[in-house]
Motif scaffolding. Structure first.
Motif: not given
Length: 220
Positions: A71-78, A103-107
Motif C-alpha cells: 500500500f501507499g498514499l498520495f496526498g497534497n492533492i488539489t 508516502t510508503v512504509a519504507s524509506a
C-alpha cells in the motif's frame, strides 16, 4: 494483593474514571450534536468547489510477488469540481496529484520509486522529478441514487490514458471548523500501470493498481 485491597483499588479507579467523565460534559454535548455531513443531496448547492487538500487522499495497492498487497498514499492533492445536483451528469472534475509526495512504509522503497534510472537509463518507477498526475473528467453517468461512474483522462509519466472511477456521494453540509459548504465522495478505480510506461517488475510486481480515493470539496 488480597481481594479486599483489589476491590478497593478497582472502586477507586472506577470512581476516578467516571468522575473524569462527569467533569467533561462538553465531550458528551459534542457527541450528541448532529454529524455535520449527511448523505442528503438536497444539502448540495450548485457551483464550483475546490478540493480540501488536508482531507483528500488516494490510497493505492499493488500485488507484491503474489504474496500480499503493498500500500501507499498520495496526498497534497488539489483540484476543482463544478456541479449542479439537478444535473449530475454535467459535473466536471480536474484533479492534480503530486507524485513526488508519495508516502510508503519504507524509506528505502520511496527512494526506489523516485530514484533516477541507473547508468542513464529509464527510472524503475517515476524518477526523481515525476511532476503531477492529472485527471480530467470527460463523462459522468449516474448509476444510482448516490453513485455515478466518472470517466476521464489520466496523464502521468508523460502518457495519457482513460480511467473509469466508481464514485459514491458520502455526505454534504457545513464544515464546523471553517463554515464552508463541503461535499465528500469515495471512489474506486483500477489501472494497468503499464499504460503509463511504468513496467518495472511486471508480472511479479502486479501491473494492476487499485486506487481508493477519499475526497472532500469545499464550495468557493
Amino acid at each position: 494483593m488480597n481481594c479486599f485491597v483489589f476491590a478497593a483499588a478497582a472502586t477507586a479507579t472506577f470512581a476516578a474514571v467516571t468522575g473524569g467523565i462527569a467533569a467533561a460534559p462538553a465531550i458528551f454535548a459534542q457527541s450528541a450534536q448532529q454529524i455535520p455531513g449527511m448523505q442528503d443531496a438536497s444539502r448540495v448547492t450548485a457551483g464550483t468547489y475546490t478540493l480540501d487538500a488536508a482531507h483528500t487522499l488516494v490510497n493505492w495497492e499493488v500485488s507484491h510477488f503474489g504474496f500480499n498487497d503493498y500500500f501507499g498514499l498520495f496526498g497534497n492533492i488539489t483540484g476543482t469540481m463544478t456541479m449542479d445536483p439537478a444535473n449530475i451528469e454535467a459535473a466536471s472534475f480536474e484533479i492534480m496529484v503530486p507524485i513526488a509526495d508519495v508516502t510508503v512504509a519504507s524509506a528505502g522503497l520511496k527512494d526506489h520509486l523516485l530514484r533516477p534510472g541507473k547508468d542513464g537509463g529509464s527510472p524503475d518507477f517515476f524518477g526523481p522529478q515525476p511532476g503531477m498526475a492529472k485527471f480530467t473528467s470527460t463523462n459522468v453517468m449516474r448509476t444510482g441514487t448516490n453513485t455515478a461512474n466518472v470517466t476521464g483522462d489520466l496523464t502521468m509519466n508523460g502518457k495519457t490514458a482513460p480511467v473509469l472511477m466508481a464514485v459514491e456521494f458520502v455526505g454534504a453540509g457545513a464544515n464546523p471548523m471553517n463554515k464552508k459548504e463541503t461535499v465528500g465522495f469515495h471512489a474506486r478505480a483500477m489501472i494497468d500501470r503499464t499504460q503509463w510506461g511504468i513496467n518495472y517488475g511486471v508480472p511479479v510486481v502486479g501491473k494492476d493498481v487499485t486506487m481508493t480515493i477519499s475526497a472532500a470539496f469545499e464550495k468557493q
